[in-house]
Design an enzyme around this catalytic site. Sequence first.
Site, PDB file in Angstrom:
ATOM      1  N   ARG A 142       0.848  -1.197   0.000  1.00  0.00           N
ATOM      2  CA  ARG A 142       0.000   0.000   0.000  1.00  0.00           C
ATOM      3  C   ARG A 142       0.886   1.252   0.000  1.00  0.00           C
ATOM      4  O   ARG A 142       0.612   2.229  -0.665  1.00  0.00           O
ATOM      5  CB  ARG A 142      -0.918  -0.017   1.213  1.00  0.00           C
ATOM      6  CG  ARG A 142      -2.192  -0.838   1.021  1.00  0.00           C
ATOM      7  CD  ARG A 142      -1.925  -2.311   0.739  1.00  0.00           C
ATOM      8  NE  ARG A 142      -3.122  -3.101   0.594  1.00  0.00           N
ATOM      9  CZ  ARG A 142      -3.689  -3.781   1.598  1.00  0.00           C
ATOM     10  NH1 ARG A 142      -3.146  -3.785   2.800  1.00  0.00           N
ATOM     11  NH2 ARG A 142      -4.786  -4.477   1.370  1.00  0.00           N
ATOM     12  N   ASP A 173       0.201  -7.098  -3.044  1.00  0.00           N
ATOM     13  CA  ASP A 173      -1.216  -6.854  -2.771  1.00  0.00           C
ATOM     14  C   ASP A 173      -1.815  -6.162  -3.984  1.00  0.00           C
ATOM     15  O   ASP A 173      -1.115  -5.928  -4.975  1.00  0.00           O
ATOM     16  CB  ASP A 173      -1.387  -6.021  -1.477  1.00  0.00           C
ATOM     17  CG  ASP A 173      -2.625  -6.464  -0.704  1.00  0.00           C
ATOM     18  OD1 ASP A 173      -3.715  -6.465  -1.301  1.00  0.00           O
ATOM     19  OD2 ASP A 173      -2.499  -6.821   0.485  1.00  0.00           O
ATOM     20  N   HIS A 186      -6.314 -10.638  -3.388  1.00  0.00           N
ATOM     21  CA  HIS A 186      -5.378  -9.508  -3.259  1.00  0.00           C
ATOM     22  C   HIS A 186      -4.326  -9.565  -4.364  1.00  0.00           C
ATOM     23  O   HIS A 186      -3.132  -9.358  -4.127  1.00  0.00           O
ATOM     24  CB  HIS A 186      -4.699  -9.519  -1.876  1.00  0.00           C
ATOM     25  CG  HIS A 186      -5.616  -9.061  -0.772  1.00  0.00           C
ATOM     26  ND1 HIS A 186      -6.011  -7.762  -0.635  1.00  0.00           N
ATOM     27  CD2 HIS A 186      -6.228  -9.748   0.234  1.00  0.00           C
ATOM     28  CE1 HIS A 186      -6.820  -7.647   0.425  1.00  0.00           C
ATOM     29  NE2 HIS A 186      -6.978  -8.837   0.966  1.00  0.00           N
ATOM     30  N   ASP A 242      -6.299 -14.612   2.480  1.00  0.00           N
ATOM     31  CA  ASP A 242      -7.373 -13.848   3.119  1.00  0.00           C
ATOM     32  C   ASP A 242      -8.269 -13.183   2.089  1.00  0.00           C
ATOM     33  O   ASP A 242      -7.873 -12.967   0.946  1.00  0.00           O
ATOM     34  CB  ASP A 242      -6.775 -12.766   4.025  1.00  0.00           C
ATOM     35  CG  ASP A 242      -5.907 -11.783   3.238  1.00  0.00           C
ATOM     36  OD1 ASP A 242      -5.039 -12.259   2.489  1.00  0.00           O
ATOM     37  OD2 ASP A 242      -6.109 -10.565   3.352  1.00  0.00           O
ATOM     38  N   GLU A 243      -9.467 -12.858   2.538  1.00  0.00           N
ATOM     39  CA  GLU A 243     -10.397 -12.005   1.805  1.00  0.00           C
ATOM     40  C   GLU A 243     -10.461 -12.364   0.306  1.00  0.00           C
ATOM     41  O   GLU A 243     -10.087 -11.572  -0.545  1.00  0.00           O
ATOM     42  CB  GLU A 243      -9.989 -10.536   1.983  1.00  0.00           C
ATOM     43  CG  GLU A 243     -10.003 -10.122   3.453  1.00  0.00           C
ATOM     44  CD  GLU A 243      -9.544  -8.686   3.708  1.00  0.00           C
ATOM     45  OE1 GLU A 243     -10.116  -8.052   4.601  1.00  0.00           O
ATOM     46  OE2 GLU A 243      -8.612  -8.214   3.034  1.00  0.00           O
ATOM     47  N   TRP A 271      -6.298 -13.604  12.425  1.00  0.00           N
ATOM     48  CA  TRP A 271      -6.409 -12.135  12.410  1.00  0.00           C
ATOM     49  C   TRP A 271      -7.818 -11.652  12.704  1.00  0.00           C
ATOM     50  O   TRP A 271      -7.986 -10.572  13.253  1.00  0.00           O
ATOM     51  CB  TRP A 271      -5.907 -11.557  11.088  1.00  0.00           C
ATOM     52  CG  TRP A 271      -6.784 -11.756   9.883  1.00  0.00           C
ATOM     53  CD1 TRP A 271      -6.858 -12.857   9.092  1.00  0.00           C
ATOM     54  CD2 TRP A 271      -7.691 -10.800   9.314  1.00  0.00           C
ATOM     55  NE1 TRP A 271      -7.751 -12.654   8.070  1.00  0.00           N
ATOM     56  CE2 TRP A 271      -8.279 -11.403   8.183  1.00  0.00           C
ATOM     57  CE3 TRP A 271      -8.056  -9.496   9.652  1.00  0.00           C
ATOM     58  CZ2 TRP A 271      -9.229 -10.746   7.381  1.00  0.00           C
ATOM     59  CZ3 TRP A 271      -8.992  -8.843   8.856  1.00  0.00           C
ATOM     60  CH2 TRP A 271      -9.570  -9.466   7.739  1.00  0.00           C
ATOM     61  N   TYR A 325      -3.462  -4.911  15.697  1.00  0.00           N
ATOM     62  CA  TYR A 325      -3.367  -4.183  14.433  1.00  0.00           C
ATOM     63  C   TYR A 325      -2.856  -2.784  14.743  1.00  0.00           C
ATOM     64  O   TYR A 325      -3.595  -1.924  15.207  1.00  0.00           O
ATOM     65  CB  TYR A 325      -4.723  -4.172  13.718  1.00  0.00           C
ATOM     66  CG  TYR A 325      -4.846  -5.353  12.776  1.00  0.00           C
ATOM     67  CD1 TYR A 325      -4.291  -6.578  13.127  1.00  0.00           C
ATOM     68  CD2 TYR A 325      -5.453  -5.240  11.531  1.00  0.00           C
ATOM     69  CE1 TYR A 325      -4.350  -7.663  12.271  1.00  0.00           C
ATOM     70  CE2 TYR A 325      -5.519  -6.329  10.666  1.00  0.00           C
ATOM     71  CZ  TYR A 325      -4.961  -7.529  11.042  1.00  0.00           C
ATOM     72  OH  TYR A 325      -5.010  -8.601  10.194  1.00  0.00           O
ATOM     73  N   PHE A 326      -1.585  -2.599  14.454  1.00  0.00           N
ATOM     74  CA  PHE A 326      -0.985  -1.323  14.820  1.00  0.00           C
ATOM     75  C   PHE A 326      -1.256  -0.237  13.772  1.00  0.00           C
ATOM     76  O   PHE A 326      -0.703   0.857  13.851  1.00  0.00           O
ATOM     77  CB  PHE A 326       0.520  -1.488  15.094  1.00  0.00           C
ATOM     78  CG  PHE A 326       0.830  -2.268  16.356  1.00  0.00           C
ATOM     79  CD1 PHE A 326      -0.182  -2.726  17.198  1.00  0.00           C
ATOM     80  CD2 PHE A 326       2.147  -2.535  16.711  1.00  0.00           C
ATOM     81  CE1 PHE A 326       0.106  -3.438  18.370  1.00  0.00           C
ATOM     82  CE2 PHE A 326       2.456  -3.236  17.879  1.00  0.00           C
ATOM     83  CZ  PHE A 326       1.433  -3.693  18.700  1.00  0.00           C
ATOM     84  N   ASP A 327      -2.116  -0.569  12.790  1.00  0.00           N
ATOM     85  CA  ASP A 327      -2.603   0.509  11.919  1.00  0.00           C
ATOM     86  C   ASP A 327      -3.820   1.181  12.557  1.00  0.00           C
ATOM     87  O   ASP A 327      -4.307   2.185  12.052  1.00  0.00           O
ATOM     88  CB  ASP A 327      -2.928   0.001  10.509  1.00  0.00           C
ATOM     89  CG  ASP A 327      -3.929  -1.148  10.481  1.00  0.00           C
ATOM     90  OD1 ASP A 327      -4.083  -1.868  11.506  1.00  0.00           O
ATOM     91  OD2 ASP A 327      -4.580  -1.341   9.424  1.00  0.00           O
ATOM     92  N   TRP A 369      -0.478  -2.563   8.585  1.00  0.00           N
ATOM     93  CA  TRP A 369      -1.010  -2.323   7.241  1.00  0.00           C
ATOM     94  C   TRP A 369      -0.858  -0.847   6.947  1.00  0.00           C
ATOM     95  O   TRP A 369      -1.072  -0.003   7.829  1.00  0.00           O
ATOM     96  CB  TRP A 369      -2.475  -2.753   7.179  1.00  0.00           C
ATOM     97  CG  TRP A 369      -2.644  -4.186   7.557  1.00  0.00           C
ATOM     98  CD1 TRP A 369      -3.078  -4.674   8.749  1.00  0.00           C
ATOM     99  CD2 TRP A 369      -2.363  -5.332   6.739  1.00  0.00           C
ATOM    100  NE1 TRP A 369      -3.086  -6.049   8.732  1.00  0.00           N
ATOM    101  CE2 TRP A 369      -2.659  -6.483   7.504  1.00  0.00           C
ATOM    102  CE3 TRP A 369      -1.884  -5.496   5.433  1.00  0.00           C
ATOM    103  CZ2 TRP A 369      -2.483  -7.772   7.021  1.00  0.00           C
ATOM    104  CZ3 TRP A 369      -1.720  -6.777   4.942  1.00  0.00           C
ATOM    105  CH2 TRP A 369      -2.018  -7.898   5.734  1.00  0.00           C
TER     106      TRP A 369
HETATM  107  C1  TNX Z   1      -7.405  -6.651   6.544  1.00  0.00           C
HETATM  108  S1  TNX Z   1      -5.571  -8.709   7.756  1.00  0.00           S
HETATM  109  C2  TNX Z   1      -6.492  -7.120   5.629  1.00  0.00           C
HETATM  110  C3  TNX Z   1      -5.572  -6.181   4.957  1.00  0.00           C
HETATM  111  C4  TNX Z   1      -5.878  -4.752   5.335  1.00  0.00           C
HETATM  112  C5  TNX Z   1      -6.166  -4.667   6.813  1.00  0.00           C
HETATM  113  C6  TNX Z   1      -6.375  -3.289   7.324  1.00  0.00           C
HETATM  114  C7  TNX Z   1      -5.740  -9.225   6.376  1.00  0.00           C
HETATM  115  C8  TNX Z   1      -5.312 -10.588   6.243  1.00  0.00           C
HETATM  116  N1  TNX Z   1      -6.266  -8.458   5.407  1.00  0.00           N
HETATM  117  O1  TNX Z   1      -5.607  -6.366   3.575  1.00  0.00           O
HETATM  118  O2  TNX Z   1      -4.797  -3.972   4.979  1.00  0.00           O
HETATM  119  O3  TNX Z   1      -7.300  -5.439   7.107  1.00  0.00           O
HETATM  120  O4  TNX Z   1      -6.398  -3.241   8.724  1.00  0.00           O
END
Ligand code: TNX
Length: 578
Positions: free
Chosen positions: A196, A225, A297, A359-360, A426, A451-453, A501
């Site tokens: 990012r 990503d 991603h 993920d996702e 996570w 999550y330190f963001d 992140w």
């Molecule tokens: C979730 S944690 C994501 C990231 C994002 C993040 C932002 C994870 C495996 N996927 O793609 O950057 O949340 O907090």
Amino acid sequence: MKNLFFLFLFLPFLACKTDYDNPRINQLKDIKNKDEAYAVIPKPVSLQQYKGRFLVNDSTRIYAYDSLQNEAGILKKYLDDLPEIASIPEEPEALKYGIILKINDSLPQEEGYTLSIQTHTIKIEGKSPAAVFYGIQTLRQLIPSAKNRKQIAKAVNEELALKSHQFSEAEMLLPAVEITDYPQFAYRGMHLDVSRHMFPVSFIKKYIDLIALHKMNTFHWHLTDDQGWRIEIKKYPKLTEIGAKRKETMIGKNFDPYKGDEKEYGGFYTQDQVKEIVAYAKRKHITIIPEIELPGHSRAALAAYPELGNGTGPYTVATKWGVFDQVYAPKEATFTFLENVLDEVANLFPGKYIHIGGDEVPKKEWEESKQAQQFMKEHNLKDANALQSYFVQRIEKFLNQKGKQIIGWDEILEGGIAPNATIMSWRGTEGGIEAAKQQHNVIMTPNGVLYFDHYQDNPETEPLAIGGHTSVFDVYHFNPIPDSLAKEERKYILGAQANVWTEYIDTSEKVEYMVLPRMSALAEVLWTPADEKDWFNFLKRLPALESIFDDLDYTYFQKTPTDINLKKAEELQKNPKS
Ligand code: TNX
């Protein structure tokens, strides 16, 4: 010559046969308050304070046994660059004055060390070179900061009132101590997303140094990503020619209506740079886990090689944040590509783990693509979850054959976990609990607390962040082992990691600001026995660590610890956030 003269003058004070028996130097009062003089973070398992001090000046020598030259070289730098690392004298008697580094096989814990500071010797013994290195990190924290040294020299001069010599701030006085120490968790990690936003090689090294200072041992490098592919892959040059650049970046949180900054953004790490970073981390006993995201991603990769998508192109490197529908297509060409990429990655990173993301992954494209449906039929996969699982299992098999183990985000549990995979939990700790029950290794990275963001204080006074709220207090009270796990399941929790992140973190300084001092709290969670942890005592030790941050030019969040009102702290201590 001056040095010799100086040493000669001091022999009566510093060189005595028995430890701590010199009436003058050993009677020195505590110059600083005790908490500060022995302020080590993470707090050692056992620390016994003694009176007396070891004097480091330019005639102090480091003696490195057992091929500990690398460690000696690092220590030398911490001690104002001592002139040389001495060769081991044949006569043990000659080792009366100096700093000795040694391997001690009889220590029970792999990463365990002992550190003994006496008036004329400092001895660090570790079970392994990494353990000796941790002892060195502790020693480093006992070195008075530049600003304290002046004060200490003054106090010692007043107290000893020596006519023959005045201590100067160039001479460091280290407090006598006996420490026995080892970590509670084997996996102690920090993550950084460079997709990012990208950070220079010099900063990656500075980040690695920070991990080392905290006796952590793993750097999870999130290299790919949707918004940028950041590692050179020789076989697929377009990954970086095309995939490493995005047209622009979303401004703030302007999702809808979307607003971009109209500035091209990009960059990547060459394989030579990666090698340089891996070698740098190795010297600091840190393993790097590279992450190559699949099957989701993956927009940056699809922008470079659109034929690997589900026919939903044209693809572009994403300019805004979020989760996108575009994922790799399940076809042989995709697996060939991924295997070739992972082959190069595996050769660059000597550690045993490769993170494959997982993920996702929106299932929309697979459900709508004839080709994907056909692939599922041919492979007896009943639904898209089963296909996700197939993807991961096939990649796992490939990497296992290359002697590597995979780590994946907790979504890889869906549709059946790959046989040898480690789970990074996570979305809370639930995925980790489930994986441990299935006898899989787990690394805890719950987004509620690691999550330190996320904001660390009131969003109104803090720089823009993604959301959430996690204070250093919350981090300090996190327990990586969920209560609901049975005793025999607990061993699967290898440790924990904080994730950084970088959607809203666009500079190196902001990375530092977001992680410090939350990572200092996490370091103590992972290293110190739970019943030895003490929030208020941690707060007393923190300023000494912050003076190291100052000396090394790290930016950090300064106000939380002391600002947390006591009542709230007590309440939270009773009932921590999980
Ligand atoms: C979730 S944690 C994501 C990231 C994002 C993040 C932002 C994870 C495996 N996927 O793609 O950057 O949340 O907090």
